[in-house]
Design an enzyme around this catalytic site. Structure first.
Site, mmCIF file in Angstrom:
data_model
loop_
_atom_site.group_PDB
_atom_site.id
_atom_site.type_symbol
_atom_site.label_atom_id
_atom_site.label_comp_id
_atom_site.label_asym_id
_atom_site.label_seq_id
_atom_site.Cartn_x
_atom_site.Cartn_y
_atom_site.Cartn_z
ATOM 1 N N GLU A 49 26.596 61.959 2.182
ATOM 2 C CA GLU A 49 26.717 62.465 3.433
ATOM 3 C C GLU A 49 27.089 61.307 4.345
ATOM 4 O O GLU A 49 27.003 60.157 3.912
ATOM 5 C CB GLU A 49 25.677 63.207 3.900
ATOM 6 C CG GLU A 49 25.157 64.083 3.008
ATOM 7 C CD GLU A 49 24.257 65.158 3.571
ATOM 8 O OE1 GLU A 49 23.304 64.739 4.368
ATOM 9 O OE2 GLU A 49 23.867 66.337 2.934
ATOM 10 N N GLU A 60 29.412 67.815 -7.248
ATOM 11 C CA GLU A 60 30.417 68.088 -8.149
ATOM 12 C C GLU A 60 31.641 67.623 -8.174
ATOM 13 O O GLU A 60 32.423 67.339 -9.063
ATOM 14 C CB GLU A 60 30.574 69.963 -8.275
ATOM 15 C CG GLU A 60 29.428 70.628 -8.197
ATOM 16 C CD GLU A 60 28.631 71.075 -7.149
ATOM 17 O OE1 GLU A 60 28.698 69.736 -6.233
ATOM 18 O OE2 GLU A 60 27.900 72.000 -6.897
ATOM 19 N N CYS A 96 30.020 75.186 -4.085
ATOM 20 C CA CYS A 96 30.709 75.561 -3.058
ATOM 21 C C CYS A 96 32.057 76.138 -3.480
ATOM 22 O O CYS A 96 32.475 75.776 -4.583
ATOM 23 C CB CYS A 96 30.557 74.731 -1.711
ATOM 24 S SG CYS A 96 31.703 73.264 -2.036
#
Ligand code: THU
Length: 147
Positions: A49, A60, A96
Site C-alpha cells: 500500500e 495477486e 478483486c
C-alpha cells in the site's frame, strides 16, 4: 488427484508465507498470493500500500508481475489468503475485479485455477477452488480487439 491436492496445499502454504511480508499499514488487511507456473515454479506476492492510496497494489498482481518480469507466461493456478492482521484468517479472500482482468490477460484459456483458503489450517474443508471462467465470465480480452 491426491498429487494435485498436495500441490495446492503447498501453494496455500506459500501464500500464507508471502502474506507475512504484506505492507498494509492503511487497511490493516494483509494478503498473500502464490502463483503456480506450468514449470511448477512458484512466484509469490503480497499487497503493498501507499499513503497516496492510488499506487497500492494487490498481492495477486504482484505475483503475476513478478513472474512476467521473469519472462514466465504459462500459469496453472494461484492460491490467495487474506484477512485483517489483527484477526485470524476466517473468510475467503477473492481476487478483486482488476486482478481477475490481469489473470485473464495471462491465462487466456480460462481454465486457470483460483484457490482460496479461509484459515491457517490448510484442510480441504477450508479450501475452495474455482476456474477463472467461473469468476470472470464473458471476459473482455485480446480476442475482442484482434482483427
Ligand atoms: N487486496 C489484495 O491484495 N488482494 C485481494 O484479493 C483483495 C484486496 C488488498 C488491497 C489492499 O491493500 C487491501 O487488500 C485492502 O483492500
Amino acid at each position: 488427484m491426491r498429487k494435485e491436492e498436495n500441490r495446492y496445499k503447498e501453494l496455500i502454504k506459500e501464500a500464507l508465507k508471502a502474506r507475512e511480508k504484506s505492507y498494509s499499514p492503511y487497511s490493516g488487511f494483509a494478503v498473500g498470493a502464490a502463483l503456480l507456473c506450468k514449470s511448477q515454479k512458484i512466484y509469490t506476492g503480497c499487497n503493498i500500500e501507499s499513503a497516496a492510496f492510488e499506487p497500492s497494489i494487490c498481492a495477486e498482481r504482484v505475483a503475476f508481475f513478478n513472474a512476467v518480469s521473469d519472462g514466465v507466461y504459462d500459469f496453472e493456478a494461484i492460491a490467495i489468503v487474506g484477512g485483517l492482521k489483527k484477526q485470524n484468517i476466517s473468510e475467503y479472500c477473492f481476487p478483486c475485479g482488476v486482478c481477475r482482468q490481469v489473470m485473464s490477460e495471462f491465462c487466456p484459456g480460462l481454465e486457470f485455477k483460483i484457490i482460496v483458503c479461509k484459515s491457517r489450517d490448510i484442510d480441504v474443508e477450508n479450501i475452495k477452488i474455482y476456474t477463472l471462467s467461473e469468476l470472470l465470465p464473458h471476459s473482455f480480452g485480446l480476442k475482442n480487439i484482434e482483427d
